[in-house]
Write a protein that holds these residues in place. Structure first.
Motif, PDB file in Angstrom:
ATOM      1  N   ILE A   1      54.867  49.922  17.910  1.00  0.00           N
ATOM      2  CA  ILE A   1      55.135  51.336  17.645  1.00  0.00           C
ATOM      3  C   ILE A   1      55.660  52.026  18.906  1.00  0.00           C
ATOM      4  N   ALA A   2      54.962  51.820  20.017  1.00  0.00           N
ATOM      5  CA  ALA A   2      55.365  52.477  21.267  1.00  0.00           C
ATOM      6  C   ALA A   2      56.746  52.006  21.721  1.00  0.00           C
ATOM      7  N   GLY A   3      57.034  50.723  21.553  1.00  0.00           N
ATOM      8  CA  GLY A   3      58.295  50.187  22.032  1.00  0.00           C
ATOM      9  C   GLY A   3      59.500  50.619  21.234  1.00  0.00           C
ATOM     10  N   ASN A   4      59.305  51.045  19.987  1.00  0.00           N
ATOM     11  CA  ASN A   4      60.428  51.444  19.133  1.00  0.00           C
ATOM     12  C   ASN A   4      60.588  52.950  18.995  1.00  0.00           C
ATOM     13  N   LEU A   5      59.701  53.715  19.613  1.00  0.00           N
ATOM     14  CA  LEU A   5      59.755  55.166  19.440  1.00  0.00           C
ATOM     15  C   LEU A   5      61.001  55.788  20.061  1.00  0.00           C
ATOM     16  N   SER A   6      61.362  55.365  21.257  1.00  0.00           N
ATOM     17  CA  SER A   6      62.474  56.017  21.965  1.00  0.00           C
ATOM     18  C   SER A   6      63.769  55.933  21.167  1.00  0.00           C
ATOM     19  N   PHE A   7      64.112  54.749  20.714  1.00  0.00           N
ATOM     20  CA  PHE A   7      65.353  54.573  19.967  1.00  0.00           C
ATOM     21  C   PHE A   7      65.302  55.308  18.634  1.00  0.00           C
ATOM     22  N   SER A   8      64.159  55.261  17.953  1.00  0.00           N
ATOM     23  CA  SER A   8      64.032  55.927  16.658  1.00  0.00           C
ATOM     24  C   SER A   8      64.129  57.441  16.811  1.00  0.00           C
ATOM     25  N   ILE A   9      63.495  57.981  17.846  1.00  0.00           N
ATOM     26  CA  ILE A   9      63.566  59.422  18.096  1.00  0.00           C
ATOM     27  C   ILE A   9      65.007  59.837  18.380  1.00  0.00           C
ATOM     28  N   LEU A  10      65.727  59.029  19.129  1.00  0.00           N
ATOM     29  CA  LEU A  10      67.127  59.342  19.440  1.00  0.00           C
ATOM     30  C   LEU A  10      67.957  59.435  18.167  1.00  0.00           C
ATOM     31  N   ILE A  11      67.745  58.530  17.220  1.00  0.00           N
ATOM     32  CA  ILE A  11      68.497  58.561  15.954  1.00  0.00           C
ATOM     33  C   ILE A  11      68.148  59.810  15.157  1.00  0.00           C
TER      34      ILE A  11
ATOM     35  N   TYR B   1      61.484  62.589  28.547  1.00  0.00           N
ATOM     36  CA  TYR B   1      60.496  61.546  28.819  1.00  0.00           C
ATOM     37  C   TYR B   1      60.551  60.445  27.756  1.00  0.00           C
ATOM     38  N   MET B   2      60.723  60.845  26.488  1.00  0.00           N
ATOM     39  CA  MET B   2      60.778  59.854  25.423  1.00  0.00           C
ATOM     40  C   MET B   2      62.065  59.034  25.497  1.00  0.00           C
ATOM     41  N   ILE B   3      63.177  59.678  25.808  1.00  0.00           N
ATOM     42  CA  ILE B   3      64.456  58.971  25.857  1.00  0.00           C
ATOM     43  C   ILE B   3      64.509  58.010  27.041  1.00  0.00           C
ATOM     44  N   VAL B   4      63.802  58.334  28.130  1.00  0.00           N
ATOM     45  CA  VAL B   4      63.781  57.450  29.302  1.00  0.00           C
ATOM     46  C   VAL B   4      63.235  56.082  28.926  1.00  0.00           C
ATOM     47  N   GLY B   5      62.408  56.030  27.891  1.00  0.00           N
ATOM     48  CA  GLY B   5      61.863  54.752  27.446  1.00  0.00           C
ATOM     49  C   GLY B   5      62.924  53.743  27.046  1.00  0.00           C
TER      50      GLY B   5
ATOM     51  N   VAL C   1      54.718  46.196   8.279  1.00  0.00           N
ATOM     52  CA  VAL C   1      54.576  47.397   7.444  1.00  0.00           C
ATOM     53  C   VAL C   1      53.825  48.489   8.196  1.00  0.00           C
ATOM     54  N   ILE C   2      52.702  48.148   8.823  1.00  0.00           N
ATOM     55  CA  ILE C   2      51.930  49.148   9.557  1.00  0.00           C
ATOM     56  C   ILE C   2      52.723  49.676  10.748  1.00  0.00           C
ATOM     57  N   SER C   3      53.400  48.808  11.459  1.00  0.00           N
ATOM     58  CA  SER C   3      54.167  49.225  12.632  1.00  0.00           C
ATOM     59  C   SER C   3      55.323  50.139  12.241  1.00  0.00           C
ATOM     60  N   VAL C   4      56.063  49.760  11.203  1.00  0.00           N
ATOM     61  CA  VAL C   4      57.205  50.574  10.771  1.00  0.00           C
ATOM     62  C   VAL C   4      56.729  51.932  10.262  1.00  0.00           C
ATOM     63  N   ALA C   5      55.611  51.953   9.548  1.00  0.00           N
ATOM     64  CA  ALA C   5      55.064  53.231   9.082  1.00  0.00           C
ATOM     65  C   ALA C   5      54.717  54.131  10.262  1.00  0.00           C
ATOM     66  N   GLY C   6      54.091  53.569  11.297  1.00  0.00           N
ATOM     67  CA  GLY C   6      53.773  54.356  12.487  1.00  0.00           C
ATOM     68  C   GLY C   6      55.021  54.816  13.221  1.00  0.00           C
ATOM     69  N   ILE C   7      56.014  53.962  13.325  1.00  0.00           N
ATOM     70  CA  ILE C   7      57.267  54.332  13.998  1.00  0.00           C
ATOM     71  C   ILE C   7      57.939  55.490  13.273  1.00  0.00           C
ATOM     72  N   LEU C   8      58.020  55.407  11.954  1.00  0.00           N
ATOM     73  CA  LEU C   8      58.664  56.467  11.181  1.00  0.00           C
ATOM     74  C   LEU C   8      57.893  57.779  11.284  1.00  0.00           C
ATOM     75  N   LEU C   9      56.587  57.706  11.190  1.00  0.00           N
ATOM     76  CA  LEU C   9      55.766  58.922  11.233  1.00  0.00           C
ATOM     77  C   LEU C   9      55.904  59.636  12.573  1.00  0.00           C
ATOM     78  N   PHE C  10      55.685  58.922  13.673  1.00  0.00           N
ATOM     79  CA  PHE C  10      55.683  59.555  14.987  1.00  0.00           C
ATOM     80  C   PHE C  10      57.085  59.962  15.437  1.00  0.00           C
ATOM     81  N   SER C  11      58.073  59.123  15.196  1.00  0.00           N
ATOM     82  CA  SER C  11      59.427  59.458  15.641  1.00  0.00           C
ATOM     83  C   SER C  11      60.013  60.605  14.828  1.00  0.00           C
ATOM     84  N   LEU C  12      59.747  60.622  13.529  1.00  0.00           N
ATOM     85  CA  LEU C  12      60.278  61.682  12.672  1.00  0.00           C
ATOM     86  C   LEU C  12      59.693  63.039  13.034  1.00  0.00           C
TER      87      LEU C  12
END
Length: 284
Positions: free
Chosen positions: A154-164, A117-121, A86-97
């Motif tokens: 959170i850091a590991g899922n940001l690139s893909f989430s930002i791309l979407i 730089y973010m997509i290179v991840g 829950v905490i990780s998904v909340a952070g992923i959604l907040l930062f990527s959005l």
């Protein structure tokens, strides 16, 4: 209202019997692993490997679920996994959005460089980051804490989430924001009232994929968590396998219990995933 009416009237009936047969066959193949897992969780070790590996249990062993809950602390592992997820998904959604919105809809210096730089991840293998991550977490005194899981997740899922999110934001006409600005709405109100409702399908897709990824993650949790009280569900399942004896029935029961949250989330948001596939026409 018009889009909803069009969506409701678009119902296609399958009249080809061969296609119907193929769809029924595909459904049975897709559901069989789940059915097999449920039967597996209700059998004894002898039935699983010798007398009845693929059939319906001859006698339902509900004690497997009791042992999974009490003897192997499955509920503790599930609670840890739920908290971290829950905490990780909340952070992923907040930062990527927020980052995707800033890079897709705003003009600022080094915007393209930051996006690249973010997509290179996406192209960095996760295994190559374990040693630097271990050094970093050690210096931050986060080893054997939930922070050792939440921050990498959170850091590991940001690139893909930002791309979407970036792709969805690019489909929204800028005139919608310009009209809101003319009416006196600020950037935060425009984002919350106009932009955010339009990307709910993408929001749901990121939520489901991130939750499944975090819930099932094994490598990082196994590397940085050794405390019994902090272990997540994938790591806790290791304790079912012993040196001389393995309680396979209780392990199957634990797997069924572990699958319930993911299945429930997918069922609740399946309609949003369907909408995500037609987001272009919906926005137009």
């Amino acid at each position: 209202m018009e889009c909803r009416a069009v969506r409701k009237t678009r119902r296609f009936k399958v009249s080809n019997p061969i296609l119907k047969l193929f769809l029924w066959l595909y459904m049975c193949i897709s559901l069989y692993p789940l059915v097999y897992l449920i039967f597996y969780s209700l059998k004894t070790n002898d039935e699983i490997f010798n007398t009845n590996p693929f059939g319906i249990p001859t006698s339902f062993q509900w004690d497997n679920y009791v042992r999974a809950v009490h003897a192997f602390d499955v509920l503790l592992y599930m609670k840890n996994s739920a908290f971290v997820s829950v905490i990780s998904v909340a952070g992923i959604l907040l930062f990527s959005l927020t980052f995707a919105y800033a890079s897709a809809r705003m003009e600022w210096r080094l915007r393209k460089l930051a996006s690249t730089y973010m997509i290179v991840g996406l192209f960095v293998p996760g295994a190559t980051t374990l040693i630097p991550l271990a050094i970093l977490l050690k210096h931050l005194h986060l080893i054997n804490t939930f922070g050792a899981l939440i921050i990498p997740y959170i850091a590991g899922n940001l690139s893909f989430s930002i791309l979407i999110f970036y792709g969805f934001f690019r489909t929204i006409p800028k005139e919608m924001e310009e009209s809101a600005f003319i009416d006196g709405a600020g950037i935060y109100r425009t984002f919350a009232r106009i932009i955010l409702p339009l990307v709910i399908p993408a929001f749901t897709v990121v939520l489901i994929l991130s939750f499944i990824g975090v819930w099932n993650e094994f490598t990082i949790a196994n590397t940085f968590i050794s405390s019994q009280k902090l272990k997540t569900l994938p790591i806790g399942l290791i304790f079912f396998s012993g040196t001389h004896f393995t309680d396979w029935g209780a392990m199957g029961a634990s797997l069924v219990i572990a699958s319930i949250p993911v299945i429930v989330i997918y069922v609740l948001f399946s309609e949003q995933i369907e909408r995500a596939l037609t987001v272009g026409s919906a926005v137009k």
